[in-house]
Design a protein around this motif. Structure first.
Motif, PDB file in Angstrom:
ATOM      1  N   TYR A  54       0.813  -1.217   0.000  1.00 53.73           N
ATOM      2  CA  TYR A  54       0.000   0.000   0.000  1.00 53.73           C
ATOM      3  C   TYR A  54       0.847   1.268   0.000  1.00 53.73           C
ATOM      4  O   TYR A  54       0.346   2.351   0.305  1.00 53.73           O
ATOM      5  N   LYS A  55       2.118   1.105  -0.401  1.00 54.96           N
ATOM      6  CA  LYS A  55       3.008   2.248  -0.580  1.00 54.96           C
ATOM      7  C   LYS A  55       3.092   3.116   0.667  1.00 54.96           C
ATOM      8  O   LYS A  55       2.987   4.344   0.609  1.00 54.96           O
ATOM      9  N   LEU A  56       3.207   2.474   1.808  1.00 54.41           N
ATOM     10  CA  LEU A  56       3.396   3.185   3.065  1.00 54.41           C
ATOM     11  C   LEU A  56       4.894   3.200   3.371  1.00 54.41           C
ATOM     12  O   LEU A  56       5.691   2.523   2.716  1.00 54.41           O
ATOM     13  N   GLY A  57       5.257   3.942   4.364  1.00 57.53           N
ATOM     14  CA  GLY A  57       6.654   3.908   4.784  1.00 57.53           C
ATOM     15  C   GLY A  57       7.010   2.521   5.296  1.00 57.53           C
ATOM     16  O   GLY A  57       6.366   1.993   6.203  1.00 57.53           O
ATOM     17  N   VAL A  58       7.974   1.890   4.685  1.00 52.13           N
ATOM     18  CA  VAL A  58       8.307   0.502   5.018  1.00 52.13           C
ATOM     19  C   VAL A  58       9.319   0.497   6.157  1.00 52.13           C
ATOM     20  O   VAL A  58      10.508   0.784   5.962  1.00 52.13           O
ATOM     21  N   ASP A  59       8.826   0.192   7.346  1.00 50.11           N
ATOM     22  CA  ASP A  59       9.724   0.113   8.499  1.00 50.11           C
ATOM     23  C   ASP A  59       9.445  -1.111   9.371  1.00 50.11           C
ATOM     24  O   ASP A  59      10.139  -1.342  10.358  1.00 50.11           O
ATOM     25  N   GLY A  60       8.410  -1.890   9.033  1.00 54.66           N
ATOM     26  CA  GLY A  60       8.107  -3.085   9.816  1.00 54.66           C
ATOM     27  C   GLY A  60       7.479  -2.778  11.159  1.00 54.66           C
ATOM     28  O   GLY A  60       7.389  -3.663  12.014  1.00 54.66           O
ATOM     29  N   ILE A  61       7.006  -1.545  11.333  1.00 52.75           N
ATOM     30  CA  ILE A  61       6.390  -1.143  12.604  1.00 52.75           C
ATOM     31  C   ILE A  61       4.926  -0.786  12.338  1.00 52.75           C
ATOM     32  O   ILE A  61       4.617  -0.054  11.391  1.00 52.75           O
ATOM     33  N   ALA A  62       4.059  -1.278  13.192  1.00 48.35           N
ATOM     34  CA  ALA A  62       2.618  -1.012  13.032  1.00 48.35           C
ATOM     35  C   ALA A  62       2.280   0.335  13.660  1.00 48.35           C
ATOM     36  O   ALA A  62       1.656   0.416  14.720  1.00 48.35           O
ATOM     37  N   GLY A  63       2.691   1.401  12.981  1.00 44.92           N
ATOM     38  CA  GLY A  63       2.395   2.744  13.471  1.00 44.92           C
ATOM     39  C   GLY A  63       0.975   3.162  13.126  1.00 44.92           C
ATOM     40  O   GLY A  63       0.206   2.408  12.510  1.00 44.92           O
ATOM     41  N   PRO A  64       0.587   4.406  13.501  1.00 40.80           N
ATOM     42  CA  PRO A  64      -0.791   4.865  13.274  1.00 40.80           C
ATOM     43  C   PRO A  64      -1.226   4.791  11.814  1.00 40.80           C
ATOM     44  O   PRO A  64      -2.355   4.380  11.518  1.00 40.80           O
ATOM     45  N   LYS A  65      -0.345   5.195  10.878  1.00 42.47           N
ATOM     46  CA  LYS A  65      -0.728   5.187   9.469  1.00 42.47           C
ATOM     47  C   LYS A  65      -0.960   3.762   8.975  1.00 42.47           C
ATOM     48  O   LYS A  65      -1.920   3.479   8.249  1.00 42.47           O
ATOM     49  N   THR A  66      -0.096   2.854   9.367  1.00 42.50           N
ATOM     50  CA  THR A  66      -0.246   1.443   8.972  1.00 42.50           C
ATOM     51  C   THR A  66      -1.528   0.871   9.564  1.00 42.50           C
ATOM     52  O   THR A  66      -2.275   0.161   8.887  1.00 42.50           O
ATOM     53  N   GLN A  67      -1.797   1.194  10.809  1.00 47.11           N
ATOM     54  CA  GLN A  67      -3.018   0.689  11.446  1.00 47.11           C
ATOM     55  C   GLN A  67      -4.263   1.298  10.801  1.00 47.11           C
ATOM     56  O   GLN A  67      -5.284   0.620  10.651  1.00 47.11           O
ATOM     57  N   ASP A  68      -4.195   2.580  10.417  1.00 47.37           N
ATOM     58  CA  ASP A  68      -5.349   3.206   9.743  1.00 47.37           C
ATOM     59  C   ASP A  68      -5.669   2.493   8.434  1.00 47.37           C
ATOM     60  O   ASP A  68      -6.840   2.225   8.127  1.00 47.37           O
ATOM     61  N   PHE A  69      -4.630   2.188   7.647  1.00 46.79           N
ATOM     62  CA  PHE A  69      -4.857   1.493   6.382  1.00 46.79           C
ATOM     63  C   PHE A  69      -5.443   0.108   6.628  1.00 46.79           C
ATOM     64  O   PHE A  69      -6.367  -0.321   5.931  1.00 46.79           O
ATOM     65  N   ALA A  70      -4.923  -0.585   7.598  1.00 47.05           N
ATOM     66  CA  ALA A  70      -5.439  -1.924   7.915  1.00 47.05           C
ATOM     67  C   ALA A  70      -6.903  -1.850   8.325  1.00 47.05           C
ATOM     68  O   ALA A  70      -7.739  -2.660   7.888  1.00 47.05           O
ATOM     69  N   ALA A  71      -7.253  -0.857   9.147  1.00 48.43           N
ATOM     70  CA  ALA A  71      -8.643  -0.708   9.601  1.00 48.43           C
ATOM     71  C   ALA A  71      -9.569  -0.418   8.422  1.00 48.43           C
ATOM     72  O   ALA A  71     -10.668  -0.974   8.326  1.00 48.43           O
ATOM     73  N   ASN A  72      -9.116   0.456   7.487  1.00 50.20           N
ATOM     74  CA  ASN A  72      -9.946   0.775   6.323  1.00 50.20           C
ATOM     75  C   ASN A  72     -10.175  -0.446   5.441  1.00 50.20           C
ATOM     76  O   ASN A  72     -11.283  -0.682   4.941  1.00 50.20           O
ATOM     77  N   ILE A  73      -9.129  -1.220   5.236  1.00 45.70           N
ATOM     78  CA  ILE A  73      -9.259  -2.406   4.380  1.00 45.70           C
ATOM     79  C   ILE A  73     -10.247  -3.398   4.993  1.00 45.70           C
ATOM     80  O   ILE A  73     -11.084  -3.975   4.293  1.00 45.70           O
ATOM     81  N   VAL A  74     -10.170  -3.584   6.300  1.00 46.33           N
ATOM     82  CA  VAL A  74     -11.086  -4.523   6.964  1.00 46.33           C
ATOM     83  C   VAL A  74     -12.522  -4.017   6.859  1.00 46.33           C
ATOM     84  O   VAL A  74     -13.449  -4.791   6.589  1.00 46.33           O
TER      85      VAL A  74
END
Length: 220
Positions: free
Chosen positions: A75-95
């Motif tokens: 999803y072209k997010l910052g790739v750092d392997g950490i479940a930060g707020p932006k990564t969690q927001d994308f995951a929540a939207n997809i679900v």
């Protein structure tokens, strides 16, 4: 998602998510309620087809970090392997989009809540969808399944909704138009009267034609 993973920026990926959600009926998606617990976030990653075991240990093991990096790359997010707020927001939207699509296609009763969690009921409905489409019933909504489900949801929502049919207003229009026209034409004919009258009257009985005359007169 309909979008591939070859987009050039996170903004395009975000637009992709929003455009997908617009196609869902009543597409008001709840904001992420709170941060995921490690177990909840692993359940999301696992449910979306990433290789990770669900447990509640910190998200620092190499398997989980690799799964998070794969998600971020997709999803072209910052790739750092950490479940930060932006990564969690994308995951929540997809679900939430996945849950809305399941509601649109399967029409469960009651509908699946559109929240950020990949729980047992979400998994159950994915298995139902897989069974309906003769797919392996894994309960995992990988990218291929989500694309197929999105396309079906788009088609379902694009169809005109059935309108309630009008209540019957037709009254019986056919009235009996034919009145009995045949009247009795033949009147009962009088019974036959005797037409022959007695033609002979009884003849009078024969009267005596001769009277007795004295043959001799007395002498003096």
């Amino acid at each position: 998602m309909w979008c591939g993973f070859n987009k050039s920026s996170a903004m395009i990926a975000a637009t992709c998510l929003v455009s997908a959600s617009v196609l869902i009926a009543d597409s008001t998606f709840a904001a992420r309620q709170r941060n995921y617990t490690p177990q909840e976030f692993r359940a999301v990653l696992h449910g979306l087809g990433y290789k990770v075991k669900v447990s509640n240990t910190p998200l620092t093991d190499e398997e989980t970090k690799k799964a998070i990096r794969d998600f971020q790359k997709g999803y072209k997010l910052g790739v750092d392997g950490i479940a930060g707020p932006k990564t969690q927001d994308f995951a929540a939207n997809i679900v939430q989009i996945l849950q809305a699509n399941l509601n649109a296609v399967l029409k469960p009763n009651p509908p699946l809540p559109r929240d950020q969690f990949f729980g047992p009921r979400t998994e159950q409905l994915i298995k139902e969808y897989q069974k309906k489409n003769q797919l392996s019933e894994t309960g995992i909504a990988d990218l291929a399944l989500r694309q197929k489900l999105n396309a079906e949801a788009k088609e379902t929502i694009g169809k005109p909704q059935p309108q309630p049919t009008a209540t019957p207003t037709t009254k019986p229009t056919a009235k009996p138009t034919a009145t009995p026209t045949a009247k009795p034409t033949a009147k009962p004919t009088p019974t036959t009267k005797p037409t022959a009258k007695p033609t002979a009257t009884p003849a009078p009985t024969a009267k005596p034609t001769a009277t007795a005359t004295p043959t001799a007169t007395p002498t003096p």
